[in-house]
Scaffold this active site. Structure first.
Site, short mmCIF file in Angstrom:
data_model
loop_
_atom_site.label_atom_id
_atom_site.label_comp_id
_atom_site.label_asym_id
_atom_site.label_seq_id
_atom_site.Cartn_x
_atom_site.Cartn_y
_atom_site.Cartn_z
N HIS A 121 0.87 -1.18 0.00
CA HIS A 121 0.00 0.00 0.00
C HIS A 121 0.90 1.23 0.00
CE1 HIS A 121 -2.76 2.97 1.81
NE2 HIS A 121 -3.75 2.16 1.51
N ASP A 198 3.19 -4.49 7.78
CA ASP A 198 1.97 -3.70 7.67
C ASP A 198 0.81 -4.67 7.90
OD1 ASP A 198 -0.31 -2.42 6.88
OD2 ASP A 198 0.47 -1.75 4.95
N GLN A 201 -4.56 -5.22 7.22
CA GLN A 201 -5.58 -6.20 6.83
C GLN A 201 -5.45 -7.49 7.65
OE1 GLN A 201 -7.98 -5.38 4.80
NE2 GLN A 201 -7.11 -3.46 4.05
N LYS A 224 -10.26 -0.24 10.52
CA LYS A 224 -10.53 -1.47 9.75
C LYS A 224 -10.85 -2.62 10.68
CE LYS A 224 -7.18 0.02 6.34
NZ LYS A 224 -7.82 0.39 5.08
N CYS A 362 -4.64 2.50 -3.59
CA CYS A 362 -3.36 3.00 -3.07
C CYS A 362 -2.26 1.98 -3.27
CB CYS A 362 -3.47 3.37 -1.59
SG CYS A 362 -4.61 4.70 -1.27
N1 PMP Z 1 -1.78 -0.67 4.57
C1 PMP Z 1 -2.79 -1.42 4.13
C2 PMP Z 1 -2.52 -2.84 3.71
C3 PMP Z 1 -4.06 -0.88 4.05
O1 PMP Z 1 -5.08 -1.63 3.58
C4 PMP Z 1 -4.27 0.47 4.43
C5 PMP Z 1 -5.64 1.10 4.34
N2 PMP Z 1 -6.23 1.01 3.07
C6 PMP Z 1 -3.19 1.19 4.92
C7 PMP Z 1 -1.96 0.60 4.98
C8 PMP Z 1 -3.33 2.61 5.38
O2 PMP Z 1 -4.16 2.69 6.49
P1 PMP Z 1 -4.65 4.11 7.03
O3 PMP Z 1 -5.14 4.88 5.85
O4 PMP Z 1 -5.74 3.76 7.99
O5 PMP Z 1 -3.47 4.75 7.71
#
Ligand code: PMP
Length: 404
Positions: A121, A198, A201, A224, A362
């Protein structure tokens, strides 16, 4: 015993609403999950009954709120099998990764290497690009196979004496791939590099034990995980946090301040400058407590059933391309529909009350890897039902007919 999705649904007030005259079918939980009543009530109860700023008062409400805030830290520590002093509250995973990248920046010399993967991401890419731009770091990219796995052999080849950090997704938000975090960590450690995982998920779909993984850093976002927005957590091994420079300066993160010198508080407070997200921490604790009260293995099995139901329902669809077929993947379905832009697919599905996400998620390097500019994504949660899976299959087939 059969999993009772209806009992779970009853905890989520929003799920009874209608969208465009149809019952809401919410398949966008990977972007942000809906909130159980326990979270909504914990936050409003705090505001109505027990709220003040934390850590600085000697009055009753300040002490109660401090206890609530710190017990949220205990809850996160329990969730990840960490010590509370190893948990830093942040505004989310994004801030947690920025905190680590910025805390390490001064140690990075030109030519030092940071190992990422094609499935990251942007939250786990851009902060490392800062180190490339500002410190001369070199980014090395672990490739992704056609079926959506990390190429672990290639990862091994990328590790070396200049590796200063490995930053990898535990579970891909696009492919659903769940990486073998322990193996990735062991491999990073053979060259003496720390690993940041990270877990945005993964923490939602699988139990996570940072000690069993031997992670140096682990990050996730509360929203999430059925909690509120505006809060996330960074786990860091005690010695890693102790060695890191503060991220932001301000109140609550200092030992003492004079006109000439400052000293810093110990972790985790060193990394929590200013008034923290107090209500959000209380909400996150309620979410973790709610989740801990569920049969998580049954939840995962239910999500997998939903995913399989959709795959079977769409098995004859020669107009569908699925991104990510890794064995053991989690319940995230990213796809393209021949001849249709993903945004159009999502907008038409919305007419049927079905909420999916569309775009790059993203993850532009990953989109490029698969030769697409965007995809649609349905993500499944324990509050989704088999009937909803069928509604989605039907709505997607009707949507495709617009483009046939
Ligand atoms: N890493 C992953 C794998 C994600 O799915 C997301 C959220 N889409 C993020 C990072 C970023 O999370 P946040 O926008 O809540 O900081």
């Amino acid at each position: 015993m059969a999993f009772d999705a209806e009992a779970i649904r009853a905890d989520f007030p929003i799920l009874s609403r209608q969208v465009n005259g149809k019952p809401l079918v919410y398949l966008d939980s990977a972007a942000s999950a809906q909130k159980p009543r326990a979270v909504i009530e914990a936050m409003s109860h705090a505001m109505a009954h027990s709220y003040a700023n934390v850590h600085r008062g000697l009055h009753t409400l300040a002490n109660e709120t401090t206890d609530a805030y710190e017990s949220a830290r205990d809850a996160v520590a329990g969730l990840l099998n960490a010590a509370p002093t190893e948990i830093v509250f942040t505004k989310g995973a994004t801030e947690a990764i920025n905190l680590v990248a910025s805390g390490l920046a001064e140690t990075i010399r030109p030519g030092d290497e940071i190992v990422l993967s094609e499935m990251e991401h942007h939250a786990n890419i851009v902060p490392w690009h800062f180190l490339r731009e500002r410190r001369g770091a070199v980014l090395r990219w672990v490739p992704v196979t056609d079926d959506g796995r990390l190429d672990v052999a290639a990862y091994g080849d990328l590790l070396g004496p200049r590796t200063r950090m490995v930053a990898l997704s535990h579970m891909s938000n696009v492919l659903g791939t769940i990486n073998d975090a322990r193996t990735l960590a062991d491999m990073a450690h053979t060259v003496g590099a720390p690993i940041l995982l990270d877990g945005c998920q993964a923490v939602v779909h699988r139990p996570v034990d940072v000690k069993a993984i031997d992670a140096d850093f682990y990050v996730f976002s509360g929203h999430k995980l059925y909690g509120p927005t505006g809060i996330g957590a960074l786990y860091g091994k005690a010695e890693r946090l102790a060695a890191m420079r503060p991220y932001q300066g301000g109140g609550e993160m200092i030992g003492s301040v004079s006109m000439d010198v400052i000293t810093y508080a110990d972790p985790p407070h060193r990394f929590e400058a200013g008034t923290p997200p107090i209500l959000e921490a209380i909400g996150l604790k309620a979410a973790i407590d709610w989740l801990s009260g569920q049969d998580r293995a049954a939840m995962t099995a239910h999500e997998d059933r939903l995913y399989q139901r959709v795959r079977e329902g769409l098995s004859g669809a020669n107009w569908l391309r699925v991104l990510g077929e890794a064995p053991g993947k989690g319940a995230i379905l990213s796809f393209t529909v021949d001849g249709a832009h993903a945004h159009d697919v999502a907008q038409i599905l919305d007419r049927y009350g079905v909420a999916v996400r569309a775009g790059t998620h993203c993850a532009e390097p990953l989109m490029r890897r698969f030769g697409v500019t965007s995809s649609a994504r349905a993500s499944f949660a324990p509050y989704n039902t088999l009937e909803e899976a069928d509604v989605f299959v039907d709505a997607l087939s009707r949507t495709q007919a617009f483009f046939a």
